[in-house]
Design an enzyme around this catalytic site. Structure first.
Site, PDB file in Angstrom:
ATOM      1  N   ASP A  59       0.829  -1.218   0.000  1.00 50.71           N
ATOM      2  CA  ASP A  59       0.000   0.000   0.000  1.00 50.71           C
ATOM      3  C   ASP A  59       0.859   1.262   0.000  1.00 50.71           C
ATOM      4  O   ASP A  59       0.338   2.384   0.014  1.00 50.71           O
ATOM      5  CB  ASP A  59      -0.967   0.008   1.182  1.00 50.71           C
ATOM      6  CG  ASP A  59      -0.276   0.164   2.527  1.00 50.71           C
ATOM      7  OD1 ASP A  59       0.978   0.177   2.569  1.00 50.71           O
ATOM      8  OD2 ASP A  59      -0.985   0.257   3.554  1.00 50.71           O
TER       9      ASP A  59
ATOM     10  N   TYR B 232       4.713  -3.612  18.600  1.00 53.19           N
ATOM     11  CA  TYR B 232       5.251  -4.203  17.377  1.00 53.19           C
ATOM     12  C   TYR B 232       5.718  -5.640  17.641  1.00 53.19           C
ATOM     13  O   TYR B 232       5.364  -6.566  16.910  1.00 53.19           O
ATOM     14  CB  TYR B 232       6.413  -3.355  16.868  1.00 53.19           C
ATOM     15  CG  TYR B 232       7.115  -3.939  15.670  1.00 53.19           C
ATOM     16  CD1 TYR B 232       6.517  -3.937  14.414  1.00 53.19           C
ATOM     17  CD2 TYR B 232       8.386  -4.491  15.788  1.00 53.19           C
ATOM     18  CE1 TYR B 232       7.161  -4.474  13.307  1.00 53.19           C
ATOM     19  CE2 TYR B 232       9.040  -5.023  14.692  1.00 53.19           C
ATOM     20  CZ  TYR B 232       8.425  -5.022  13.460  1.00 53.19           C
ATOM     21  OH  TYR B 232       9.062  -5.550  12.372  1.00 53.19           O
TER      22      TYR B 232
END
Length: 309
Positions: free
Chosen positions: A37, A142
């Site tokens: 993206d 994360y």
């Protein structure tokens, strides 16, 4: 598995590691499609010869029609900022991308997946850290998202006909790297050659792996390991401190700045200040890094300087 004449999908293939991987796969004779993206990458990085699909993998239909005839998926797409100000959103995005990919692979009958995880799944662990170290206690969203993804992949290998290679990366460096310590120091010194501000106390010490060694390791593991679940650390046996990185960057720029520190034993919330992975498992399969951690940092510094000048 060999990659010549294989149809390969690379998610995140417009990013730093992904774009280098696509180049290597094309050189190996693979037919490559990139899905990205471009939130972390750049479409201009996708090499000629690879098909490119701009799509957001958090959307359930992002891979509709893309996986037809694909033999192997490299899943690199992720929200990567460890110090994100939206940790829950990052966790949701990363696990959603992996879940959507797994569902699309199942629908298309694709059974081979290489997943790029991270040393952050270990949290603050004894060093060198082996793959079977437990318990895994990440200290960032994360790291938690990478560990959750590993759990999703493990469950799928035990319930479906799926083969997974999981790679827990050290800090990977090289050309096209942005938003990390080496390019950050370069940019700061170009702005102010006399002073360099260093996050933390400069004593943080980690393993740095050049991207070319990283790619060699990944492809070597895929070629030589064929269990349902194959988990490998990727790194070097050596480490480099943040102070040492600053000295290398300054030396390559022919500068002698004063170092200033923000203080504390880590650069940001979720930063693991000391990290060195055991690479004995992959070494037993015949792979070794060609560069030490210091050598990888110096080579990457030269490469990034060449790009920016």
């Amino acid at each position: 598995m060999t990659l010549a004449d294989r149809c390969v999908l690379v998610t995140g293939g417009a990013g730093f590691i992904g774009s280098h991987l696509v180049e290597r796969l094309l050189a190996e004779g693979s037919d490559v499609t990139v899905v990205d993206d471009c939130s972390n990458g750049d479409a201009d990085r996708v090499p000629d010869g690879a098909a490119f699909v701009e799509a957001d993998l958090t959307e359930p239909d992002a891979l509709e029609g893309v996986l037809e005839d694909v033999d192997l998926v490299f899943h690199l797409a992720a929200s990567k900022h460890v110090d994100t100000d939206r940790p829950h959103g990052q966790f949701d995005d990363n696990t959603r991308m992996t879940r959507n990919l797994l569902e699309a692979m199942a629908d298309a009958g694709v059974t081979d997946l290489a997943y790029t995880s991270s040393s952050t799944v270990y949290g603050e662990a004894p060093r060198p850290t082996p793959e079977d170290y437990a318990p895994l206690e990440p200290i960032s969203a994360y790291g938690a998202s990478k560990l959750a993804d590993e759990g999703l992949l493990s469950a799928r290998t035990h319930s479906h006909d799926l083969t997974v290679w999981t790679f827990r990366f050290a800090n990977v460096v090289g050309p096209r790297l942005r938003g990390a310590v080496i390019p950050d120091f370069i940019e700061k010194l170009e702005e102010d050659p006399g002073t360099l501000t260093i996050l933390g106390d400069g004593r943080q010490e980690k393993s740095y792996l050049h991207v070319e060694d990283c790619l060699d390791a990944m492809l070597h593991a895929i070629e030589h390991a064929d269990d349902a679940t194959n988990t490998f650390n990727l790194g070097t046996r050596t480490t480099t401190s943040v102070d040492r990185i600053a000295a290398i960057v300054a030396d390559e720029m022919d500068l002698d700045p004063d170092f200033e520190y923000t203080g504390g034993d880590r650069g940001w919330t979720g930063d693991v200040p000391k990290m060195r992975l055991s690479i004995e498992k992959l070494s037993a399969l015949g792979w070794e890094p060609t560069l030490s951690s210091d050598e990888a940092v110096r080579r990457a510094t030269r490469e990034i300087l060449s790009e920016l000048r």
